[in-house]
Scaffold this motif. Structure first.
Motif, PDB file in Angstrom:
ATOM      1  N   GLN A 274       1.000  -1.127   0.025  1.00 31.71           N
ATOM      2  CA  GLN A 274      -0.191   0.056  -0.097  1.00 31.71           C
ATOM      3  C   GLN A 274       0.847   1.252   0.019  1.00 31.71           C
ATOM      4  O   GLN A 274       0.747   2.182  -0.589  1.00 31.71           O
ATOM      5  CB  GLN A 274      -0.899   0.045   1.347  1.00 31.71           C
ATOM      6  CG  GLN A 274      -1.953  -1.170   1.270  1.00 31.71           C
ATOM      7  CD  GLN A 274      -2.650  -1.109   2.430  1.00 31.71           C
ATOM      8  OE1 GLN A 274      -2.376  -0.690   3.739  1.00 31.71           O
ATOM      9  NE2 GLN A 274      -3.970  -1.886   2.343  1.00 31.71           N
ATOM     10  N   VAL A 275       2.095   1.250   0.755  1.00 32.04           N
ATOM     11  CA  VAL A 275       2.733   2.613   0.674  1.00 32.04           C
ATOM     12  C   VAL A 275       3.335   2.704  -0.325  1.00 32.04           C
ATOM     13  O   VAL A 275       3.403   3.889  -0.839  1.00 32.04           O
ATOM     14  CB  VAL A 275       3.957   2.165   2.020  1.00 32.04           C
ATOM     15  CG1 VAL A 275       4.812   3.261   1.741  1.00 32.04           C
ATOM     16  CG2 VAL A 275       3.305   1.921   3.259  1.00 32.04           C
ATOM     17  N   TYR A 276       4.032   1.880  -1.136  1.00 30.33           N
ATOM     18  CA  TYR A 276       4.652   1.903  -2.515  1.00 30.33           C
ATOM     19  C   TYR A 276       3.568   2.136  -3.311  1.00 30.33           C
ATOM     20  O   TYR A 276       3.931   2.856  -4.386  1.00 30.33           O
ATOM     21  CB  TYR A 276       5.811   0.795  -2.916  1.00 30.33           C
ATOM     22  CG  TYR A 276       6.934   0.671  -2.037  1.00 30.33           C
ATOM     23  CD1 TYR A 276       7.784   1.819  -2.103  1.00 30.33           C
ATOM     24  CD2 TYR A 276       7.112  -0.339  -1.158  1.00 30.33           C
ATOM     25  CE1 TYR A 276       8.808   1.804  -1.232  1.00 30.33           C
ATOM     26  CE2 TYR A 276       8.389  -0.316  -0.478  1.00 30.33           C
ATOM     27  CZ  TYR A 276       9.175   0.829  -0.404  1.00 30.33           C
ATOM     28  OH  TYR A 276      10.405   0.741  -0.046  1.00 30.33           O
ATOM     29  N   GLY A 277       2.266   1.483  -3.360  1.00 31.16           N
ATOM     30  CA  GLY A 277       1.325   1.702  -4.118  1.00 31.16           C
ATOM     31  C   GLY A 277       0.839   3.360  -4.219  1.00 31.16           C
ATOM     32  O   GLY A 277       0.725   3.855  -5.203  1.00 31.16           O
ATOM     33  N   ALA A 278       0.938   3.822  -3.045  1.00 32.13           N
ATOM     34  CA  ALA A 278       0.471   5.208  -3.150  1.00 32.13           C
ATOM     35  C   ALA A 278       1.485   6.312  -3.757  1.00 32.13           C
ATOM     36  O   ALA A 278       1.117   7.169  -4.170  1.00 32.13           O
ATOM     37  CB  ALA A 278       0.355   5.571  -1.541  1.00 32.13           C
ATOM     38  N   ARG A 279       2.887   5.763  -3.510  1.00 33.74           N
ATOM     39  CA  ARG A 279       3.735   6.534  -4.355  1.00 33.74           C
ATOM     40  C   ARG A 279       3.834   6.232  -5.975  1.00 33.74           C
ATOM     41  O   ARG A 279       4.646   6.633  -6.617  1.00 33.74           O
ATOM     42  CB  ARG A 279       5.111   6.204  -3.457  1.00 33.74           C
ATOM     43  CG  ARG A 279       5.134   6.439  -2.345  1.00 33.74           C
ATOM     44  CD  ARG A 279       6.526   6.000  -1.599  1.00 33.74           C
ATOM     45  NE  ARG A 279       6.644   6.140  -0.382  1.00 33.74           N
ATOM     46  CZ  ARG A 279       7.727   5.826   0.503  1.00 33.74           C
ATOM     47  NH1 ARG A 279       8.926   5.376  -0.174  1.00 33.74           N
ATOM     48  NH2 ARG A 279       7.698   5.896   1.816  1.00 33.74           N
ATOM     49  N   GLY A 280       2.910   5.243  -6.361  1.00 36.21           N
ATOM     50  CA  GLY A 280       3.136   4.935  -7.537  1.00 36.21           C
ATOM     51  C   GLY A 280       4.550   4.011  -8.035  1.00 36.21           C
ATOM     52  O   GLY A 280       4.680   4.210  -9.404  1.00 36.21           O
ATOM     53  N   LEU A 281       4.839   3.532  -7.184  1.00 35.04           N
ATOM     54  CA  LEU A 281       5.962   2.622  -7.322  1.00 35.04           C
ATOM     55  C   LEU A 281       5.969   0.967  -7.545  1.00 35.04           C
ATOM     56  O   LEU A 281       6.619   0.451  -7.991  1.00 35.04           O
ATOM     57  CB  LEU A 281       7.139   2.950  -6.421  1.00 35.04           C
ATOM     58  CG  LEU A 281       7.663   4.222  -6.393  1.00 35.04           C
ATOM     59  CD1 LEU A 281       8.659   4.609  -5.113  1.00 35.04           C
ATOM     60  CD2 LEU A 281       8.199   4.698  -7.522  1.00 35.04           C
ATOM     61  N   LEU A 282       4.566   0.639  -7.184  1.00 39.68           N
ATOM     62  CA  LEU A 282       4.504  -0.779  -7.010  1.00 39.68           C
ATOM     63  C   LEU A 282       3.925  -1.312  -8.323  1.00 39.68           C
ATOM     64  O   LEU A 282       2.898  -0.725  -9.013  1.00 39.68           O
ATOM     65  CB  LEU A 282       3.330  -0.883  -6.023  1.00 39.68           C
ATOM     66  CG  LEU A 282       2.839  -2.316  -5.736  1.00 39.68           C
ATOM     67  CD1 LEU A 282       4.119  -2.970  -4.895  1.00 39.68           C
ATOM     68  CD2 LEU A 282       1.738  -2.467  -4.763  1.00 39.68           C
ATOM     69  N   VAL A 283       4.277  -2.570  -8.786  1.00 39.39           N
ATOM     70  CA  VAL A 283       3.948  -3.179  -9.517  1.00 39.39           C
ATOM     71  C   VAL A 283       3.633  -4.939  -9.168  1.00 39.39           C
ATOM     72  O   VAL A 283       4.467  -5.211  -8.452  1.00 39.39           O
ATOM     73  CB  VAL A 283       4.369  -3.282 -11.077  1.00 39.39           C
ATOM     74  CG1 VAL A 283       4.581  -1.878 -11.654  1.00 39.39           C
ATOM     75  CG2 VAL A 283       6.020  -3.819 -10.788  1.00 39.39           C
ATOM     76  N   GLN A 284       2.692  -5.395  -9.413  1.00 35.61           N
ATOM     77  CA  GLN A 284       2.131  -6.918  -8.998  1.00 35.61           C
ATOM     78  C   GLN A 284       2.393  -7.666 -10.290  1.00 35.61           C
ATOM     79  O   GLN A 284       1.910  -7.531 -11.099  1.00 35.61           O
ATOM     80  CB  GLN A 284       1.101  -6.938  -8.333  1.00 35.61           C
ATOM     81  CG  GLN A 284       0.816  -6.203  -7.081  1.00 35.61           C
ATOM     82  CD  GLN A 284      -0.569  -6.196  -6.494  1.00 35.61           C
ATOM     83  OE1 GLN A 284      -1.574  -6.057  -7.144  1.00 35.61           O
ATOM     84  NE2 GLN A 284      -0.615  -6.463  -5.035  1.00 35.61           N
ATOM     85  N   VAL A 285       3.022  -8.689 -10.034  1.00 31.63           N
ATOM     86  CA  VAL A 285       3.371  -9.763 -11.203  1.00 31.63           C
ATOM     87  C   VAL A 285       3.151 -11.135 -10.395  1.00 31.63           C
ATOM     88  O   VAL A 285       3.367 -11.650  -9.704  1.00 31.63           O
ATOM     89  CB  VAL A 285       4.837  -9.781 -11.632  1.00 31.63           C
ATOM     90  CG1 VAL A 285       5.382 -10.783 -12.536  1.00 31.63           C
ATOM     91  CG2 VAL A 285       5.341  -8.344 -11.879  1.00 31.63           C
ATOM     92  N   ASP A 286       2.503 -11.928 -11.317  1.00 32.20           N
ATOM     93  CA  ASP A 286       2.046 -13.264 -10.922  1.00 32.20           C
ATOM     94  C   ASP A 286       3.356 -14.123 -10.920  1.00 32.20           C
ATOM     95  O   ASP A 286       4.052 -14.265 -11.745  1.00 32.20           O
ATOM     96  CB  ASP A 286       1.116 -13.830 -12.260  1.00 32.20           C
ATOM     97  CG  ASP A 286       0.667 -15.448 -12.025  1.00 32.20           C
ATOM     98  OD1 ASP A 286       0.994 -15.781 -10.852  1.00 32.20           O
ATOM     99  OD2 ASP A 286      -0.080 -15.847 -12.748  1.00 32.20           O
ATOM    100  N   GLY A 287       3.693 -14.681  -9.684  1.00 33.61           N
ATOM    101  CA  GLY A 287       4.677 -15.589  -9.456  1.00 33.61           C
ATOM    102  C   GLY A 287       4.714 -16.779  -9.681  1.00 33.61           C
ATOM    103  O   GLY A 287       5.744 -17.826  -9.575  1.00 33.61           O
TER     104      GLY A 287
END
Length: 193
Positions: A159-172
């Protein structure tokens, strides 16, 4: 190439495998707090004995100890121009500590990539790994506890990095090469934005 990347995901998501591959592709060191802790345990150091007592129950190593270890590692020559952190930060307080460490050098995290996996797949992976590698900290009960700890303490980092626009989620899940390519593509998108 400069890259300051945080790799997130629950235990058993494949972070160690992917961290090594990403770091090689990006030309930066992969820094794994887990690897550093396990090396100390194997070598019987004082830190290793403390860490073994803590991790045997599925708990996380205290922030102050982990922060100091990371601060020291990031100050080494090979990490000055970039790094890929695997296993750190593990909670929001460690995000703040990392921010302070990097601000002191005039830098910041450029991207946070989160590997997502089904919890049952994680349990299956880690119990298999425990058998192969003889890891005493990977019993099913401890694994499930570690997943609970991750959900409570580490997942809020997204959530912190998402709010900064830095988060990407990738299917592992999937072939190792496919996951690596998905990660590289995702990083390209974040770093060029």
């Amino acid at each position: 190439m400069s890259a300051r990347i945080v790799l997130l995901g629950p235990p058993g998501a494949g972070k160690g495998t992917q961290a090594a591959r990403l770091a090689e592709s990006l030309g930066v060191p992969a820094i794994s707090t887990g690897d550093i802790f396990r090396a100390n345990i194997k070598n019987g150091t004082e830190l290793g004995r403390k860490v073994q007592e803590i991790t045997a129950t599925g708990a996380l190593v205290p922030d102050e100890l982990t922060n100091e270890l990371v601060r020291d590692r990031l100050a080494q020559d090979d990490a000055v121009d970039g790094f890929l952190l695997d296993g750190y930060p593990r909670n929001v307080a460690q995000v703040a500590a990392l921010d302070e460490m990097l601000a002191a050098t005039g830098t910041a995290v450029e991207a946070a990539v989160e590997l997502t996996v089904d919890p049952q797949v994680v349990v299956d992976r880690l119990t298999k790994r425990a058998t192969i590698e003889g890891r005493v900290d990977d019993t099913e009960d401890v694994i499930r506890h570690r997943l609970d700890v991750y959900a409570e303490q580490t997942a809020p980092i997204s959530q912190v990095y998402g709010a900064r626009g830095l988060l990407v989620q990738v299917d592992g899940l999937g072939d190792v090469d496919e996951v690596t390519q998905r990660l590289l593509d995702a990083l390209q998108g974040v770093r060029s934005a």
